[in-house]
Scaffold this motif. Structure first.
Motif, PDB file in Angstrom:
ATOM      1  N   VAL A  31     -22.698  49.403  -2.754  1.00 41.10           N
ATOM      2  CA  VAL A  31     -23.181  50.759  -2.426  1.00 41.10           C
ATOM      3  C   VAL A  31     -22.376  51.447  -1.331  1.00 41.10           C
ATOM      4  O   VAL A  31     -22.671  52.573  -0.949  1.00 41.10           O
ATOM      5  CB  VAL A  31     -24.678  50.730  -2.012  1.00 41.10           C
ATOM      6  CG1 VAL A  31     -25.519  50.093  -3.105  1.00 41.10           C
ATOM      7  CG2 VAL A  31     -24.886  49.987  -0.693  1.00 41.10           C
ATOM      8  N   GLU A  71     -19.407  52.833  -1.132  1.00 38.31           N
ATOM      9  CA  GLU A  71     -18.811  54.128  -1.443  1.00 38.31           C
ATOM     10  C   GLU A  71     -19.883  55.156  -1.796  1.00 38.31           C
ATOM     11  O   GLU A  71     -19.773  56.324  -1.449  1.00 38.31           O
ATOM     12  CB  GLU A  71     -17.824  54.013  -2.624  1.00 38.31           C
ATOM     13  CG  GLU A  71     -16.408  53.667  -2.186  1.00 38.31           C
ATOM     14  CD  GLU A  71     -16.289  52.208  -1.792  1.00 38.31           C
ATOM     15  OE1 GLU A  71     -17.056  51.379  -2.342  1.00 38.31           O
ATOM     16  OE2 GLU A  71     -15.467  51.868  -0.917  1.00 38.31           O
ATOM     17  N   TYR A  72     -20.907  54.703  -2.479  1.00 42.60           N
ATOM     18  CA  TYR A  72     -21.978  55.623  -2.881  1.00 42.60           C
ATOM     19  C   TYR A  72     -22.634  56.263  -1.659  1.00 42.60           C
ATOM     20  O   TYR A  72     -22.897  57.464  -1.639  1.00 42.60           O
ATOM     21  CB  TYR A  72     -23.019  54.867  -3.698  1.00 42.60           C
ATOM     22  CG  TYR A  72     -24.280  55.669  -3.940  1.00 42.60           C
ATOM     23  CD1 TYR A  72     -24.301  56.691  -4.882  1.00 42.60           C
ATOM     24  CD2 TYR A  72     -25.444  55.412  -3.216  1.00 42.60           C
ATOM     25  CE1 TYR A  72     -25.452  57.441  -5.096  1.00 42.60           C
ATOM     26  CE2 TYR A  72     -26.597  56.150  -3.428  1.00 42.60           C
ATOM     27  CZ  TYR A  72     -26.593  57.162  -4.368  1.00 42.60           C
ATOM     28  OH  TYR A  72     -27.722  57.906  -4.576  1.00 42.60           O
ATOM     29  N   THR A 130     -27.302  62.650   2.328  1.00 44.86           N
ATOM     30  CA  THR A 130     -28.225  63.098   1.273  1.00 44.86           C
ATOM     31  C   THR A 130     -28.610  61.973   0.318  1.00 44.86           C
ATOM     32  O   THR A 130     -29.594  62.081  -0.392  1.00 44.86           O
ATOM     33  CB  THR A 130     -27.589  64.228   0.448  1.00 44.86           C
ATOM     34  OG1 THR A 130     -26.338  63.757  -0.055  1.00 44.86           O
ATOM     35  CG2 THR A 130     -27.379  65.476   1.287  1.00 44.86           C
ATOM     36  N   LYS A 131     -27.828  60.911   0.293  1.00 43.73           N
ATOM     37  CA  LYS A 131     -28.117  59.813  -0.647  1.00 43.73           C
ATOM     38  C   LYS A 131     -29.216  58.892  -0.132  1.00 43.73           C
ATOM     39  O   LYS A 131     -29.702  58.047  -0.879  1.00 43.73           O
ATOM     40  CB  LYS A 131     -26.850  58.974  -0.862  1.00 43.73           C
ATOM     41  CG  LYS A 131     -25.601  59.774  -1.143  1.00 43.73           C
ATOM     42  CD  LYS A 131     -25.454  60.085  -2.609  1.00 43.73           C
ATOM     43  CE  LYS A 131     -24.155  60.826  -2.878  1.00 43.73           C
ATOM     44  NZ  LYS A 131     -23.613  60.564  -4.196  1.00 43.73           N
ATOM     45  N   TYR A 132     -29.586  59.034   1.120  1.00 41.68           N
ATOM     46  CA  TYR A 132     -30.519  58.092   1.753  1.00 41.68           C
ATOM     47  C   TYR A 132     -31.942  58.604   1.699  1.00 41.68           C
ATOM     48  O   TYR A 132     -32.131  59.816   1.657  1.00 41.68           O
ATOM     49  CB  TYR A 132     -30.107  57.858   3.212  1.00 41.68           C
ATOM     50  CG  TYR A 132     -28.817  57.099   3.331  1.00 41.68           C
ATOM     51  CD1 TYR A 132     -28.812  55.724   3.570  1.00 41.68           C
ATOM     52  CD2 TYR A 132     -27.590  57.750   3.182  1.00 41.68           C
ATOM     53  CE1 TYR A 132     -27.615  55.029   3.672  1.00 41.68           C
ATOM     54  CE2 TYR A 132     -26.397  57.054   3.274  1.00 41.68           C
ATOM     55  CZ  TYR A 132     -26.404  55.693   3.523  1.00 41.68           C
ATOM     56  OH  TYR A 132     -25.225  54.999   3.613  1.00 41.68           O
ATOM     57  N   PRO A 133     -32.955  57.738   1.808  1.00 42.63           N
ATOM     58  CA  PRO A 133     -32.854  56.285   1.705  1.00 42.63           C
ATOM     59  C   PRO A 133     -32.725  55.863   0.243  1.00 42.63           C
ATOM     60  O   PRO A 133     -33.042  56.624  -0.660  1.00 42.63           O
ATOM     61  CB  PRO A 133     -34.194  55.817   2.264  1.00 42.63           C
ATOM     62  CG  PRO A 133     -35.147  56.917   1.890  1.00 42.63           C
ATOM     63  CD  PRO A 133     -34.350  58.191   1.955  1.00 42.63           C
ATOM     64  N   PHE A 134     -32.260  54.663   0.020  1.00 39.14           N
ATOM     65  CA  PHE A 134     -32.286  54.106  -1.335  1.00 39.14           C
ATOM     66  C   PHE A 134     -32.450  52.600  -1.251  1.00 39.14           C
ATOM     67  O   PHE A 134     -32.198  51.982  -0.214  1.00 39.14           O
ATOM     68  CB  PHE A 134     -31.032  54.487  -2.121  1.00 39.14           C
ATOM     69  CG  PHE A 134     -29.733  54.012  -1.522  1.00 39.14           C
ATOM     70  CD1 PHE A 134     -29.227  52.756  -1.847  1.00 39.14           C
ATOM     71  CD2 PHE A 134     -29.020  54.806  -0.646  1.00 39.14           C
ATOM     72  CE1 PHE A 134     -28.028  52.323  -1.299  1.00 39.14           C
ATOM     73  CE2 PHE A 134     -27.817  54.370  -0.082  1.00 39.14           C
ATOM     74  CZ  PHE A 134     -27.317  53.132  -0.415  1.00 39.14           C
TER      75      PHE A 134
END
Lengths: 557, 557
Positions: B118, B120-121, B126-130
């Protein structure tokens, strides 16, 4: 699932190290990521695909009265010593020692573990037949992993093992498995997979089939007769020779052939054809580096697997050193070093008046006749070592016109016989109290390779086209301009209602351009797409299309 | 499923090598078979149980927006070198080399693989949390595997990893995971599992909880306050000391104490108590064998984990050799070799007038006062190294009356912080373009160990009592005298109708005695049993009973 929360990156550029399309698309589409050579991590979309494939396989195995079990990945070497494979298999079997220096292996297949599990259970005939299977991680330390999930080192495999009290019973069950495999491929979206007769290799046993997806990028070479239903792996296909050159030989004559080393050069120089030459192909045994020379008709090539199987050991193309006693380029059957194993291919049988090397630099013989000139020549045994050639004779129907294709092996089934049960001492008592050794079959499918093969068979330039049965989601909703209130309402309703109806939906409501959104959707390859946009909603419709372009229509909201 | 086709053997005798009941029952009941030390194959009933547990876990992880992925079992050493754990972890991490001599490991946990997947992702906020998770095989080369599936070397584990942009966000998610874990145990039939604060060990990070099934056969020792809700693993529980001996010290006096080596001997000889003694506990560092001496109040014992954590390295109880310069039995804080690390336990703080060794054979000091007599004694730091004792003071509510229990750890959750993201260079940009390191949590459950724990919590002398939610089958039909036409008809109808209704049924129609049949059924532990017998049928009934004996009634056919 909201698309924007999907972990993984998607991009346009084809990675330079990807040779085949499925590999490139599965990297570009955020399906997987390479961790080491031939070892991948899977993101959610691919994990969903493999889980669906696993479920299809599970259902078909259960329908054959298979019992799902689980064998370990790490196995003690002692088990593999029992079967003898610990020493038979080369570096593909990953060997290691644990903290107590106990030798262990990573399971590349589980015949030994299976016999260990059922050996006590199967002591009386009333327990037979039975089949157990698992879906589990395997490791094969491949020298050349390639093509993304096509040839990897670590993979998930379904492997099944059946046990029988008679060959007839095994054969009947084997046929049922064959049919189950056809259903598995059809249900996974690749009904075009065909089975071919194969070499059983390190598995032991005699009858074996591989299931092949025919594709030019496949690494297996297949021999297919278009006149009958004969299909075989090149490794297992018998080469049928029709020798038309049946004339009496001239006298054996030593001729000077300076700088004529290849068969073509020699044939041209002596004004004959390569079919009239006796070619020498040299290999060495891996264990002790001793030499093997196979003599073969000059126009044919050697199929290494056939030679290896005939010798029962590992071999490699020879390196002819100066002190080997071999005269490279001028090798012939006569006056050869006694320590060299000499073999004759079936293509030489009945031939006479041949050209062959004289084992002397820059000299060949003409007029060579094996039965007349070679020591004990009339007792020479001929075996099949040659590769089948395009247009050759079908070993089944005898008609000329063999086609050579390429394929990806997506499964295999083997009639193992008693190789493992005998070596590992598994026995049962029959109704009369007599003791027998059970007969085994085994049946494998690589889950990840099947997923990649489906992608290879069904994709376009923009991404995979997943069949409904294994697609990571069934419907992909694209909401263009989610800021538009009506779009948001319709798209959200559609998302909720489809989920309520049990449909697997991925919902893209990102504030990105339509082109960006659609190219991501193409890479995800979901079979049905629903586009909600202000333009469509003006007409009171949602645009429904299929990823395979077989349908595109506007449907009232 | 017909019982007679079930692969696996059942027997009455408890295997001699089984210490705990769940182990014995799972061997006796045909659930599993040992392949090597700490490595088992599973038969169908156990595979079904673990699959049901896996499904419960999967549903709870998906409900937390978890994304199922798959990491490899075999990982390149380079990944573990990035995080530093390749060198930090001892022999539990199985290291090996592949055919190209590339160093690799078998994954015992997948923080590194996860960050790799993860990294690079997760480059923008904005991608958090995951959260991603997998259910996959793991390998830990345990020195002492024991208790069947309780402590094994190879096991299936669900491991989840969450990523956050703030500690608050992690804590909120951590609490959600904690609640999900409680649901998982409740749904699996062990709602009695409790969480305890734990040491994060090799995982890094500070806050961690273990989920424990309290049982006398557990291998973990727990500290539980019955006055408040404090619960902790002994390894993590702070020992609170209330020193009542606050008197002024006498003068430091060397006394001859021939043959008085233990604390008890010395205390008795000098007519004092062990609480008034300053005990020496000696360890060595694994890396360089250098010595560490911890001084502690004489009535307490050392908690090795606390010392190891304080030092940040691996240690082992010292072997005091003649050339070590240490005077075994007479060790004290004064005039010690400078190369020895000297540490003081919090239990000595504020004490005076102590007895301690004089580092001279057969001599002790009395009247020892650390702050007065030890070099820089007033600046000595005291740390907590002692084991909590039964009846001790609760570190949370301060009330006396700590209880010591034992438990099996059936899951753990960790607030990892930035240990892995920082060492492996994972970063994200916030809304203002500033770069940060994400914060991680991880959450594990061993599937097989949970299955064994449920068995440990719910069994009787005759077999496991599986909860409906994870039972291999829901109903077990026993047909006594299947040769009786009516029995055959009723039993077969019941079997068919239950299956049609979607019930998982195992059907025993073997021609064996009722006692034999029932003892096999007890070992299989299916929650509901239906007995079809000529005697019952005479009364027009089938006997329905629950495996846990909570119900037994005759129901009209």
């Amino acid at each position: 699932m909201k698309f924007e929360r999907l972990v993984g990156d998607r991009f346009k550029e084809r990675p330079t190290d990807c040779v085949i399309d499925s590999h490139a698309l599965m990297i570009r589409g955020g399906y997987m990521r390479q961790v080491a050579n031939g070892i991948f991590s899977m993101y959610m979309p691919l994990r969903r695909i493999t889980q669906k494939i696993e479920q299809i396989i599970r259902e078909e195995m259960d329908a054959l009265d298979g019992q799902e079990v689980l064998f370990p990945v790490a196995l003690p070497a002692t088990l593999w010593q029992e079967s003898g494979r610990y020493d038979q298999i080369n570096d593909e079997l990953l060997r290691f020692t644990d903290r107590n220096d106990t030798p262990m292996v990573l399971g590349m297949t589980h015949e030994e573990a299976c016999v260990h599990l059922v050996r006590e259970y199967g002591q009386t005939y009333t327990k037979y037949p039975f089949m157990v299977y698992q879906i589990q991680t395997k490791f094969r330390d491949e020298a050349r992993s390639r093509g993304g999930l096509i040839r990897v080192r670590e993979f998930t495999m379904k492997d099944a093992y059946s046990f029988h009290t008679s060959q007839e019973d095994l054969e009947q069950y084997y046929d049922q498995c064959h049919a189950a495999y056809e259903r598995i491929y059809a249900r996974s979206g690749v009904p075009e997979v065909v089975s071919v007769a194969s070499d059983s290799g390190m598995m032991g046993g005699k009858i074996a089939h591989e299931f092949m997806l025919l594709t030019p990028v496949g690494e297996d070479v297949l021999v297919i007769c278009e006149k009958c239903d004969y299909r075989a792996n090149m490794e297992a296909a018998e080469n049928i020779v029709e020798n038309q050159l049946v004339r009496k030989s001239d006298q054996l004559t030593l001729v000077h052939t300076p700088n004529q080393k290849t068969i073509e050069e020699v044939a041209t120089f002596l004004n004959t054809t390569s079919e009239s030459c006796c070619k020498a192909i040299v290999y060495q045994r891996k264990a002790d580096n001793t030499y093997i020379i196979v003599f073969m008709r000059g126009d044919l090539d050697l199929q290494e697997t056939k030679l290896s199987k005939h010798l029962g050991c590992e071999i490699y193309p020879a390196i002819i050193t100066e002190d080997s006693g071999l005269c490279a380029g001028y090798l012939g059957p006569m006056e050869l070093d006694k320590n060299v194993t000499v073999l004759f291919d079936a293509s030489l049988k009945g031939l006479s008046d041949l050209v062959c090397g004289a084992n002397k630099n820059e000299y060949h013989y003409t007029g060579f006749d094996i039965s007349r000139d070679f020591a004990n020549g009339s007792e020479v045994e001929y075996h099949d070592f040659a590769k089948v050639v395009e247009g050759g004779i079908c070993p089944k129907c005898g008609v000329k016109g063999i086609a050579i294709s390429r394929g990806i092996e997506v499964g295999n089934i083997f009639q193992l016989g008693t190789k493992y049960t005998e070596s590992m001492g598994m026995q049962y008592t029959d109704s009369e109290g007599k003791i027998h050794t059970p007969i085994m079959g085994c049946y494998g499918i690589g889950v990840g390779r099947l997923a990649a093969s489906v992608c290879e068979a069904h994709h376009d330039d923009y991404g995979p086209i997943w069949p409904m049965s294994i697609a990571p989601w069934q419907v992909h909703i694209c909401a263009l301009k989610i800021n538009d209130e009506q779009v948001a309402e319709v798209a959200n309703n559609l998302y909720r209602n489809l989920q309520k109806a049990g449909v697997e939906v991925i919902f893209d409501d990102r504030a990105v351009s339509p082109g960006f959104m659609f190219s991501d959707a193409d890479l995800l390859g979901v079979p049905v797409r629903a586009v909600v946009s202000p333009k469509n909603l003006k007409d009171g419709v949602v645009e429904i299309s299929k990823r395979d372009k077989s349908l595109s229509e506007k449907v009232a909201v």
